[in-house]
Structure formats: structure tokens, C-alpha cells
Motif scaffolding. Structure first.
Motif, PDB file in Angstrom:
ATOM      1  N   PHE A  23     -14.920 -24.161   9.282  1.00 55.27           N
ATOM      2  CA  PHE A  23     -14.737 -24.111  10.729  1.00 55.27           C
ATOM      3  C   PHE A  23     -13.410 -23.480  11.112  1.00 55.27           C
ATOM      4  N   MET A  24     -12.360 -23.800  10.379  1.00 55.19           N
ATOM      5  CA  MET A  24     -11.056 -23.221  10.689  1.00 55.19           C
ATOM      6  C   MET A  24     -11.096 -21.703  10.522  1.00 55.19           C
ATOM      7  N   LEU A  25     -11.623 -21.239   9.385  1.00 55.55           N
ATOM      8  CA  LEU A  25     -11.635 -19.804   9.089  1.00 55.55           C
ATOM      9  C   LEU A  25     -12.598 -19.026   9.969  1.00 55.55           C
ATOM     10  N   LEU A  26     -13.823 -19.538  10.142  1.00 56.01           N
ATOM     11  CA  LEU A  26     -14.855 -18.754  10.808  1.00 56.01           C
ATOM     12  C   LEU A  26     -15.074 -19.092  12.277  1.00 56.01           C
ATOM     13  N   HIS A  27     -14.354 -20.055  12.795  1.00 53.85           N
ATOM     14  CA  HIS A  27     -14.520 -20.385  14.208  1.00 53.85           C
ATOM     15  C   HIS A  27     -13.205 -20.376  14.978  1.00 53.85           C
ATOM     16  N   PHE A  28     -12.082 -20.501  14.278  1.00 58.83           N
ATOM     17  CA  PHE A  28     -10.801 -20.505  14.964  1.00 58.83           C
ATOM     18  C   PHE A  28      -9.948 -19.299  14.591  1.00 58.83           C
ATOM     19  N   VAL A  29      -9.849 -18.974  13.307  1.00 59.95           N
ATOM     20  CA  VAL A  29      -9.077 -17.799  12.882  1.00 59.95           C
ATOM     21  C   VAL A  29      -9.828 -16.531  13.257  1.00 59.95           C
ATOM     22  N   ASN A  30     -11.102 -16.465  12.870  1.00 61.77           N
ATOM     23  CA  ASN A  30     -11.979 -15.356  13.256  1.00 61.77           C
ATOM     24  C   ASN A  30     -13.003 -15.923  14.227  1.00 61.77           C
ATOM     25  N   HIS A  31     -13.058 -15.367  15.392  1.00 60.53           N
ATOM     26  CA  HIS A  31     -14.014 -15.868  16.381  1.00 60.53           C
ATOM     27  C   HIS A  31     -15.400 -15.289  16.101  1.00 60.53           C
ATOM     28  N   ALA A  32     -16.418 -15.945  16.593  1.00 62.22           N
ATOM     29  CA  ALA A  32     -17.801 -15.573  16.301  1.00 62.22           C
ATOM     30  C   ALA A  32     -18.075 -14.097  16.578  1.00 62.22           C
ATOM     31  N   ALA A  33     -17.509 -13.567  17.625  1.00 63.46           N
ATOM     32  CA  ALA A  33     -17.744 -12.165  17.969  1.00 63.46           C
ATOM     33  C   ALA A  33     -17.117 -11.216  16.950  1.00 63.46           C
ATOM     34  N   ASP A  34     -16.144 -11.708  16.176  1.00 61.77           N
ATOM     35  CA  ASP A  34     -15.451 -10.867  15.200  1.00 61.77           C
ATOM     36  C   ASP A  34     -16.092 -10.910  13.809  1.00 61.77           C
ATOM     37  N   ILE A  35     -17.066 -11.773  13.598  1.00 61.98           N
ATOM     38  CA  ILE A  35     -17.706 -11.902  12.288  1.00 61.98           C
ATOM     39  C   ILE A  35     -18.705 -10.764  12.124  1.00 61.98           C
ATOM     40  N   THR A  36     -18.528 -10.004  11.059  1.00 56.15           N
ATOM     41  CA  THR A  36     -19.422  -8.874  10.786  1.00 56.15           C
ATOM     42  C   THR A  36     -19.944  -8.972   9.357  1.00 56.15           C
ATOM     43  N   PHE A  37     -20.970  -8.219   9.094  1.00 51.02           N
ATOM     44  CA  PHE A  37     -21.535  -8.159   7.754  1.00 51.02           C
ATOM     45  C   PHE A  37     -20.492  -7.640   6.765  1.00 51.02           C
ATOM     46  N   ALA A  38     -19.761  -6.609   7.158  1.00 53.96           N
ATOM     47  CA  ALA A  38     -18.729  -6.042   6.284  1.00 53.96           C
ATOM     48  C   ALA A  38     -17.625  -7.064   6.020  1.00 53.96           C
ATOM     49  N   GLY A  39     -17.266  -7.830   7.027  1.00 54.22           N
ATOM     50  CA  GLY A  39     -16.252  -8.863   6.848  1.00 54.22           C
ATOM     51  C   GLY A  39     -16.724  -9.951   5.898  1.00 54.22           C
ATOM     52  N   THR A  40     -17.997 -10.312   6.010  1.00 53.92           N
ATOM     53  CA  THR A  40     -18.560 -11.310   5.110  1.00 53.92           C
ATOM     54  C   THR A  40     -18.554 -10.789   3.680  1.00 53.92           C
ATOM     55  N   GLN A  41     -18.917  -9.538   3.490  1.00 52.31           N
ATOM     56  CA  GLN A  41     -18.881  -8.944   2.152  1.00 52.31           C
ATOM     57  C   GLN A  41     -17.452  -8.921   1.606  1.00 52.31           C
ATOM     58  N   ALA A  42     -16.491  -8.626   2.462  1.00 48.50           N
ATOM     59  CA  ALA A  42     -15.088  -8.606   2.024  1.00 48.50           C
ATOM     60  C   ALA A  42     -14.630 -10.000   1.599  1.00 48.50           C
ATOM     61  N   ARG A  43     -14.987 -11.026   2.374  1.00 51.05           N
ATOM     62  CA  ARG A  43     -14.616 -12.397   2.006  1.00 51.05           C
ATOM     63  C   ARG A  43     -15.280 -12.810   0.706  1.00 51.05           C
ATOM     64  N   MET A  44     -16.571 -12.483   0.563  1.00 51.40           N
ATOM     65  CA  MET A  44     -17.292 -12.861  -0.648  1.00 51.40           C
ATOM     66  C   MET A  44     -16.795 -12.070  -1.864  1.00 51.40           C
ATOM     67  N   GLY A  45     -16.106 -10.957  -1.643  1.00 52.69           N
ATOM     68  CA  GLY A  45     -15.528 -10.177  -2.724  1.00 52.69           C
ATOM     69  C   GLY A  45     -14.308 -10.832  -3.341  1.00 52.69           C
ATOM     70  N   GLN A  46     -13.719 -11.791  -2.654  1.00 53.10           N
ATOM     71  CA  GLN A  46     -12.584 -12.542  -3.196  1.00 53.10           C
ATOM     72  C   GLN A  46     -13.128 -13.676  -4.063  1.00 53.10           C
ATOM     73  N   TRP A  47     -12.707 -13.734  -5.308  1.00 47.48           N
ATOM     74  CA  TRP A  47     -13.290 -14.709  -6.234  1.00 47.48           C
ATOM     75  C   TRP A  47     -13.093 -16.149  -5.766  1.00 47.48           C
ATOM     76  N   SER A  48     -11.950 -16.448  -5.140  1.00 45.79           N
ATOM     77  CA  SER A  48     -11.701 -17.826  -4.709  1.00 45.79           C
ATOM     78  C   SER A  48     -12.638 -18.225  -3.565  1.00 45.79           C
ATOM     79  N   TYR A  49     -12.860 -17.329  -2.617  1.00 44.33           N
ATOM     80  CA  TYR A  49     -13.782 -17.613  -1.514  1.00 44.33           C
ATOM     81  C   TYR A  49     -15.211 -17.717  -2.028  1.00 44.33           C
ATOM     82  N   PHE A  50     -15.585 -16.795  -2.923  1.00 45.69           N
ATOM     83  CA  PHE A  50     -16.921 -16.809  -3.513  1.00 45.69           C
ATOM     84  C   PHE A  50     -17.167 -18.137  -4.247  1.00 45.69           C
TER      85      PHE A  50
END
Length: 121
Positions: A33-60
């Protein structure tokens, strides 16, 4: 006074794992919730951003553990709720195996999606 009844054996492993997974889920949900609802707002969440986050081993790894933990917590909770309602015998056995198969399929599909978002498949 009503008698206390629970399908969990006090001090048993399933009881302990249910509590430990609850604590882990609360922490990861707070992170989510902190990362995806307060740091990045819903309108800012994109497919490319999700791929970038999932590319980080710790987030994955965190999201994959979230998947496995939530699946176990949910399946174990449903199974014990049904036991508390009085299911027994062959129905209990059938429900157990159906829930195990459903849980494994959910983890397999979630892992497949996570790996695809990571770019590994």
C-alpha cells in the motif's frame, strides 16, 4: 459459558504457520500500500513500471513470497473453517486435496506471471 473449539491443535505447526503468515502478510500489505498507493499513485502505475519493479530481485522475491504466503494462509484458513463447521471423513479428505491442488495451481500460475513480468520467460 460456551466451550472453546478450534480445529487447530494448540501449539501445532498449522496453528503457528497461520499466525506467522498473518504477521508476514500484514507487513507486506503495508509495503504494498505504501509503495503502490502513496509513493506511486494509481494513475502513475504502468505495465512498464511493473516490469521494472519485478526486474529487481528483492521486489520479485518479496512479491513471490507474498503469493506463496497468502495462498497458504488462505487455503489453511478455509480448510480449518470447514473443519470447524463439522466436515469430516471422506468429505474432509476430498476438500483437503482439492484445496491443495487449487493452492498449487494458484502458486504455479502466479509464479508464471511473475516470471513473465520479470522477463525471465
Amino acid at each position: 459459558m460456551a466451550e472453546h473449539y478450534s480445529s487447530f491443535e494448540r501449539g501445532g505447526r498449522r496453528w503457528l504457520f497461520q499466525r506467522l503468515t498473518a504477521v508476514f502478510l500484514i507487513g507486506v500489505l503495508a509495503f504494498h500500500f505504501m509503495l503502490l498507493h502513496f509513493v506511486n499513485h494509481a494513475a502513475d502505475i504502468t505495465f512498464a513500471g511493473t516490469q521494472a519493479r519485478m526486474g529487481q530481485w528483492s521486489y520479485f522475491a518479496t512479491m513471490w513470497l507474498f503469493l506463496v504466503t497468502a495462498t497458504f494462509h488462505g487455503v489453511n484458513g478455509v480448510y480449518n473453517a470447514l473443519i470447524n463447521q463439522g466436515i469430516s471423513g471422506s468429505q474432509k479428505t476430498a476438500v483437503k486435496y482439492v484445496l491443495v491442488v487449487a493452492g498449487l495451481l494458484l502458486v504455479a500460475q502466479g509464479t508464471r506471471v511473475a516470471l513473465a513480468m520479470n522477463g525471465l520467460i
